[in-house]
Scaffold this active site. Structure first.
Site, PDB file in Angstrom:
ATOM      1  N   TYR A  79       0.053  -0.135  10.584  1.00  0.00           N
ATOM      2  CA  TYR A  79      -0.294  -0.480   9.203  1.00  0.00           C
ATOM      3  C   TYR A  79       0.892  -0.206   8.280  1.00  0.00           C
ATOM      4  O   TYR A  79       1.243  -1.033   7.432  1.00  0.00           O
ATOM      5  CB  TYR A  79      -1.505   0.332   8.754  1.00  0.00           C
ATOM      6  CG  TYR A  79      -1.971   0.020   7.345  1.00  0.00           C
ATOM      7  CD1 TYR A  79      -2.467  -1.241   7.024  1.00  0.00           C
ATOM      8  CD2 TYR A  79      -1.926   0.989   6.345  1.00  0.00           C
ATOM      9  CE1 TYR A  79      -2.903  -1.531   5.737  1.00  0.00           C
ATOM     10  CE2 TYR A  79      -2.361   0.713   5.066  1.00  0.00           C
ATOM     11  CZ  TYR A  79      -2.858  -0.555   4.764  1.00  0.00           C
ATOM     12  OH  TYR A  79      -3.284  -0.839   3.488  1.00  0.00           O
ATOM     13  N   SER A  95       0.840  -1.195   0.000  1.00  0.00           N
ATOM     14  CA  SER A  95       0.000   0.000   0.000  1.00  0.00           C
ATOM     15  C   SER A  95       0.873   1.243   0.000  1.00  0.00           C
ATOM     16  O   SER A  95       2.023   1.209   0.442  1.00  0.00           O
ATOM     17  CB  SER A  95      -0.883   0.009   1.247  1.00  0.00           C
ATOM     18  OG  SER A  95      -1.527   1.252   1.422  1.00  0.00           O
TER      19      SER A  95
END
Length: 320
Positions: free
Chosen positions: A183, A157
């Site tokens: 994350y 990501s």
């Protein structure tokens, strides 16, 4: 002439004219969103898809219509895989190895994002344990099934820009927990894993890459409140304006899965091996603050990738 794809390309556009008859591809996370679309697109071009999911009942419902769109004898086989449980990961991998049928591609698609602080069944911080360590173990355990010319595609990501991995405190035992830092660490780990896997296997003709699918409204954002989403988009747009770049825009699910299938079966293996991709192209290294596109240098550092591999082996108690 080579076709040029971009942020708005869809899976069907990327795979137009591609025959995947006889190819066997593993896709994790086929119970929703990008995983289901990835499986659908591949099956529509003849690929046999093995879809892994934690909740098989949910996956059966989500994939119920895929056979109708399949071509060339394509099939879907579902297998149980809970990436937050090393017992489940090892059982899944052992079953695939015992079955013995090879894979042309592994697409590590499943993951969680920005969840409250919690731990996997083995005591790892949930995002690092699920997004990275679970895939690290299952992929390495079935690596012998990858055919020469095969590929590993890790979904990372742009969120890798939030944080580098912390090899001294991967479970936030001494660091205050922040869901976006966690994350970011896990998504950086996805890239570094691809870098080192590619180095180890390229001699056998097997390549690995990582990618950013784009911002898509899927179940991945289940932990985000509308207010948190608005704040994040506003912050992104502030940096985009400052850089003279386009403002934030969601992709559709077929657009979001396009880079996955492009990297898996369309792009040149030499172009993407050990690299990071976005919008159906290899991303440039970008180290400036506020830049959403591109990849941070730390995520492609080969020594960093080797160190993460060693730390991951230590954490899971297994050498590969």
């Amino acid at each position: 002439m080579t076709k040029i794809f971009g942020a708005e390309s869809t899976t069907d556009e990327v795979l137009d004219g591609i025959d995947l008859t006889g190819k066997r591809i593993l896709v994790t996370g086929v119970s929703a969103g990008l995983g289901v679309e990835t499986a659908r697109a591949l099956m529509a071009h003849g690929a046999h898809v093995v879809g892994a999911a934690r909740d098989l009942d949910k996956a059966r419902v989500a994939t119920a219509g895929l056979d109708a769109a399949a071509a060339g004898g394509a099939t879907l086989e579902l297998v149980e895989l809970d990436l937050a449980s090393l017992a489940s990961v090892r059982a899944c991998a052992d079953a695939l190895v015992a079955d013995g049928r090879p894979f042309d591609v592994i697409i590590a698609n499943a993951g969680v994002m920005a969840c409250p602080q919690s731990q996997t069944q083995d005591g790892f911080e949930t995002q690092f344990g699920t997004n990275h360590l679970g895939h690290f173990v299952v992929v390495n355990r079935i690596a012998s099934l990858l055919k020469p010319g095969g590929r590993l595609v890790n979904l990372s990501s742009a969120g890798h820009r939030f944080a580098d991995v912390d090899l001294d405190d991967p479970n936030f035992e001494r660091t205050p927990y922040d869901e976006w830092v966690a994350y970011g660490r896990s998504k950086t780990a996805n890239i570094l894993f691809a870098v080192e896997f590619d180095r180890r296997h390229r001699g056998a003709g097997i390549r690995a890459t990582a990618l950013h699918p784009g911002a898509i409204q899927t179940e991945l954002s289940r932990y985000m409140t509308p207010e948190a989403t608005e704040r994040l988009i506003a912050a992104i747009n502030d940096t985009q304006r400052a850089a003279g770049a386009p403002l934030f825009n969601y992709k559709s699910i077929p657009q979001g899965a396009a880079t996955s299938v492009w990297a898996a079966v369309v792009a040149s293996a030499d172009d993407i091996g050990g690299r990071y991709c976005e919008d159906c192209h290899v991303a440039e290294i970008q180290d400036g603050a506020g830049i959403r596109g591109g990849v941070r240098p730390y995520a492609l550092d080969p020594d960093h990738a080797k160190a993460l591999w060693a730390k991951s082996e230590e954490m899971v108690g297994e050498r590969f």
